[in-house]
Design a protein around this motif. Structure first.
Motif, PDB file in Angstrom:
ATOM      1  N   ILE A  39       0.842  -1.203   0.000  1.00  0.00           N
ATOM      2  CA  ILE A  39       0.000   0.000   0.000  1.00  0.00           C
ATOM      3  C   ILE A  39       0.880   1.257   0.000  1.00  0.00           C
ATOM      4  CG2 ILE A  39      -1.618   1.368   1.392  1.00  0.00           C
ATOM      5  CD1 ILE A  39      -2.897  -1.321   2.235  1.00  0.00           C
ATOM      6  N   LEU A  40       1.915   1.274   0.839  1.00  0.00           N
ATOM      7  CA  LEU A  40       2.827   2.418   0.860  1.00  0.00           C
ATOM      8  C   LEU A  40       3.514   2.606  -0.489  1.00  0.00           C
ATOM      9  CD1 LEU A  40       4.548   2.084   4.356  1.00  0.00           C
ATOM     10  CD2 LEU A  40       2.956   3.857   3.625  1.00  0.00           C
ATOM     11  N   ALA A  41       3.929   1.520  -1.114  1.00  0.00           N
ATOM     12  CA  ALA A  41       4.592   1.609  -2.417  1.00  0.00           C
ATOM     13  C   ALA A  41       3.638   2.142  -3.487  1.00  0.00           C
ATOM     14  CB  ALA A  41       5.141   0.244  -2.825  1.00  0.00           C
ATOM     15  N   VAL A  42       2.398   1.676  -3.484  1.00  0.00           N
ATOM     16  CA  VAL A  42       1.418   2.153  -4.469  1.00  0.00           C
ATOM     17  C   VAL A  42       1.166   3.640  -4.288  1.00  0.00           C
ATOM     18  CG1 VAL A  42      -1.019   2.003  -5.151  1.00  0.00           C
ATOM     19  CG2 VAL A  42       0.330  -0.081  -4.881  1.00  0.00           C
ATOM     20  N   VAL A  43       1.011   4.072  -3.042  1.00  0.00           N
ATOM     21  CA  VAL A  43       0.800   5.504  -2.770  1.00  0.00           C
ATOM     22  C   VAL A  43       2.015   6.302  -3.235  1.00  0.00           C
ATOM     23  CG1 VAL A  43       0.562   7.209  -0.920  1.00  0.00           C
ATOM     24  CG2 VAL A  43      -0.837   5.156  -0.896  1.00  0.00           C
ATOM     25  N   ALA A  44       3.212   5.794  -2.985  1.00  0.00           N
ATOM     26  CA  ALA A  44       4.434   6.495  -3.392  1.00  0.00           C
ATOM     27  C   ALA A  44       4.561   6.564  -4.910  1.00  0.00           C
ATOM     28  CB  ALA A  44       5.658   5.813  -2.794  1.00  0.00           C
ATOM     29  N   LEU A  45       4.245   5.483  -5.589  1.00  0.00           N
ATOM     30  CA  LEU A  45       4.407   5.441  -7.042  1.00  0.00           C
ATOM     31  C   LEU A  45       3.325   6.216  -7.790  1.00  0.00           C
ATOM     32  CD1 LEU A  45       5.570   1.753  -7.460  1.00  0.00           C
ATOM     33  CD2 LEU A  45       6.951   3.834  -7.729  1.00  0.00           C
ATOM     34  N   ARG A  46       2.238   6.512  -7.114  1.00  0.00           N
ATOM     35  CA  ARG A  46       1.176   7.309  -7.749  1.00  0.00           C
ATOM     36  C   ARG A  46       1.570   8.774  -7.880  1.00  0.00           C
ATOM     37  NH1 ARG A  46      -4.398   6.860  -5.130  1.00  0.00           N
ATOM     38  NH2 ARG A  46      -4.525   8.664  -6.458  1.00  0.00           N
ATOM     39  N   GLU A  47       2.515   9.213  -7.077  1.00  0.00           N
ATOM     40  CA  GLU A  47       2.941  10.606  -7.102  1.00  0.00           C
ATOM     41  C   GLU A  47       3.782  10.865  -8.350  1.00  0.00           C
ATOM     42  OE1 GLU A  47       1.992  12.961  -4.808  1.00  0.00           O
ATOM     43  OE2 GLU A  47       0.741  11.343  -4.027  1.00  0.00           O
ATOM     44  N   PRO A  48       3.538  11.980  -9.039  1.00  0.00           N
ATOM     45  CA  PRO A  48       4.279  12.252 -10.278  1.00  0.00           C
ATOM     46  C   PRO A  48       5.708  12.745 -10.053  1.00  0.00           C
ATOM     47  CG  PRO A  48       2.730  14.023  -9.831  1.00  0.00           C
ATOM     48  CD  PRO A  48       2.489  12.958  -8.787  1.00  0.00           C
ATOM     49  N   GLY A  49       6.055  13.241  -8.868  1.00  0.00           N
ATOM     50  CA  GLY A  49       7.355  13.861  -8.650  1.00  0.00           C
ATOM     51  C   GLY A  49       8.410  12.959  -8.063  1.00  0.00           C
ATOM     52  N   ILE A  50       8.294  11.649  -8.243  1.00  0.00           N
ATOM     53  CA  ILE A  50       9.270  10.751  -7.627  1.00  0.00           C
ATOM     54  C   ILE A  50      10.648  10.917  -8.267  1.00  0.00           C
ATOM     55  CG2 ILE A  50       8.872   8.708  -9.057  1.00  0.00           C
ATOM     56  CD1 ILE A  50       8.920   7.154  -6.317  1.00  0.00           C
ATOM     57  N   LEU A  51      10.689  11.307  -9.554  1.00  0.00           N
ATOM     58  CA  LEU A  51      11.956  11.602 -10.233  1.00  0.00           C
ATOM     59  C   LEU A  51      11.960  13.069 -10.658  1.00  0.00           C
ATOM     60  CD1 LEU A  51      12.457   8.467 -12.515  1.00  0.00           C
ATOM     61  CD2 LEU A  51      13.564   8.962 -10.338  1.00  0.00           C
ATOM     62  N   ASP A  52      13.105  13.704 -10.555  1.00  0.00           N
ATOM     63  CA  ASP A  52      13.277  15.094 -10.945  1.00  0.00           C
ATOM     64  C   ASP A  52      13.391  15.159 -12.470  1.00  0.00           C
ATOM     65  OD1 ASP A  52      13.883  17.748 -11.238  1.00  0.00           O
ATOM     66  OD2 ASP A  52      15.686  17.702  -9.993  1.00  0.00           O
ATOM     67  N   PRO A  56      17.124  13.660 -14.418  1.00  0.00           N
ATOM     68  CA  PRO A  56      16.545  12.304 -14.328  1.00  0.00           C
ATOM     69  C   PRO A  56      17.555  11.226 -13.923  1.00  0.00           C
ATOM     70  CG  PRO A  56      16.716  13.009 -16.609  1.00  0.00           C
ATOM     71  CD  PRO A  56      17.076  14.194 -15.769  1.00  0.00           C
ATOM     72  N   THR A  57      18.782  11.308 -14.415  1.00  0.00           N
ATOM     73  CA  THR A  57      19.772  10.277 -14.091  1.00  0.00           C
ATOM     74  C   THR A  57      20.189  10.362 -12.622  1.00  0.00           C
ATOM     75  OG1 THR A  57      20.596  10.368 -16.355  1.00  0.00           O
ATOM     76  CG2 THR A  57      22.003   9.299 -14.730  1.00  0.00           C
ATOM     77  N   ALA A  58      20.489  11.558 -12.172  1.00  0.00           N
ATOM     78  CA  ALA A  58      20.884  11.733 -10.769  1.00  0.00           C
ATOM     79  C   ALA A  58      19.731  11.377  -9.841  1.00  0.00           C
ATOM     80  CB  ALA A  58      21.348  13.169 -10.522  1.00  0.00           C
ATOM     81  N   SER A  59      18.531  11.750 -10.224  1.00  0.00           N
ATOM     82  CA  SER A  59      17.354  11.457  -9.413  1.00  0.00           C
ATOM     83  C   SER A  59      17.106   9.952  -9.328  1.00  0.00           C
ATOM     84  CB  SER A  59      16.145  12.176 -10.005  1.00  0.00           C
ATOM     85  OG  SER A  59      14.999  11.932  -9.255  1.00  0.00           O
ATOM     86  N   ALA A  60      17.226   9.263 -10.458  1.00  0.00           N
ATOM     87  CA  ALA A  60      17.043   7.807 -10.473  1.00  0.00           C
ATOM     88  C   ALA A  60      18.132   7.119  -9.659  1.00  0.00           C
ATOM     89  CB  ALA A  60      17.035   7.289 -11.904  1.00  0.00           C
ATOM     90  N   THR A  61      19.357   7.656  -9.720  1.00  0.00           N
ATOM     91  CA  THR A  61      20.462   7.085  -8.934  1.00  0.00           C
ATOM     92  C   THR A  61      20.197   7.251  -7.441  1.00  0.00           C
ATOM     93  OG1 THR A  61      22.015   7.561 -10.717  1.00  0.00           O
ATOM     94  CG2 THR A  61      22.949   7.172  -8.526  1.00  0.00           C
ATOM     95  N   LEU A  62      19.750   8.441  -7.043  1.00  0.00           N
ATOM     96  CA  LEU A  62      19.436   8.669  -5.629  1.00  0.00           C
ATOM     97  C   LEU A  62      18.282   7.774  -5.176  1.00  0.00           C
ATOM     98  CD1 LEU A  62      19.791  12.544  -5.321  1.00  0.00           C
ATOM     99  CD2 LEU A  62      21.316  10.789  -4.395  1.00  0.00           C
ATOM    100  N   LEU A  63      17.290   7.577  -6.047  1.00  0.00           N
ATOM    101  CA  LEU A  63      16.174   6.686  -5.711  1.00  0.00           C
ATOM    102  C   LEU A  63      16.669   5.246  -5.561  1.00  0.00           C
ATOM    103  CD1 LEU A  63      13.146   6.255  -5.243  1.00  0.00           C
ATOM    104  CD2 LEU A  63      12.900   5.989  -7.722  1.00  0.00           C
ATOM    105  N   ALA A  64      17.554   4.820  -6.452  1.00  0.00           N
ATOM    106  CA  ALA A  64      18.106   3.457  -6.344  1.00  0.00           C
ATOM    107  C   ALA A  64      18.895   3.286  -5.054  1.00  0.00           C
ATOM    108  CB  ALA A  64      18.987   3.161  -7.560  1.00  0.00           C
ATOM    109  N   VAL A  65      19.657   4.323  -4.674  1.00  0.00           N
ATOM    110  CA  VAL A  65      20.410   4.258  -3.414  1.00  0.00           C
ATOM    111  C   VAL A  65      19.444   4.207  -2.230  1.00  0.00           C
ATOM    112  CG1 VAL A  65      21.987   5.547  -1.904  1.00  0.00           C
ATOM    113  CG2 VAL A  65      22.485   5.344  -4.346  1.00  0.00           C
TER     114      VAL A  65
END
Length: 173
Positions: A39-52, A56-65
């Motif tokens: 449920i937490l993951a679905v709520v998080a992934l519904r948000e449009p601003g998860i990546l800058d 995009p590359t730096a944002s995806a790297t920070l998300l992966a970390v």
């Protein structure tokens, strides 16, 4: 949800989960241990601003970390949690002082990732933090369910919270 509301949900879920883990609790291995993290993951992934959008590359790297920190924190938390079987076959758990250290290190690492992103000019949304928390809870719950199953308690359901009293037969009048 707004960033403030996401942060409030994250703090509330983390507080409830952490406080509850330092009391002895029965593991319900037949329950849906994965439901809250999903449920937490679905709520998080519904948000449009998860990546800058601008980084995009730096944002995806920070998300992966962040997700890697979530996996390591969840695994460390699960392996530092004491687990035992009661005489009635129910598996119980309680977090230890080492579990608290794992949480503190995980929080410090997450703060470091956030600071690194802020210093780099990468916008980080609270949904990335919520996704990391979901990852932590999913890994921890999965490992604990696996550990409980290895103790042979998979077939016996755990009592509900506060419901660990023996059943008494009611006599007819």
């Amino acid at each position: 949800m707004s960033g403030f509301l996401n942060a409030l949900v994250i703090v509330a879920v983390a507080a409830v989960v952490i406080v509850r883990q330092f009391r002895a609790r029965a593991i319900g291995t037949d329950r849906r241990w994965w439901l809250l993290p999903v449920i937490l993951a679905v709520v998080a992934l519904r948000e449009p601003g998860i990546l800058d959008d601008h980084h995009p590359t730096a944002s995806a790297t920070l998300l992966a970390v962040e997700l890697l920190i979530g996996v390591v924190t969840g695994a460390g938390w699960a392996w530092t949690t004491r687990i035992w079987t009661a005489s009635d076959g129910v598996v119980w758990t309680r977090s230890t002082k080492a579990s608290a250290v794992v949480w503190l290190v995980g929080i410090a690492l997450r703060a470091g990732v956030f600071a690194l992103g802020a210093a780099s000019g990468v916008h980080q949304d609270s949904s990335a933090l919520m996704l990391g928390l979901a990852c932590t809870l999913l890994v921890r719950a999965g490992i604990l369910a696996w550990r409980a199953q290895s103790l042979g308690a998979w077939s016996r359901p755990a009592p509900a919270d506060g419901d660990d009293m023996r059943l008494a037969w009611k006599e007819r009048v």
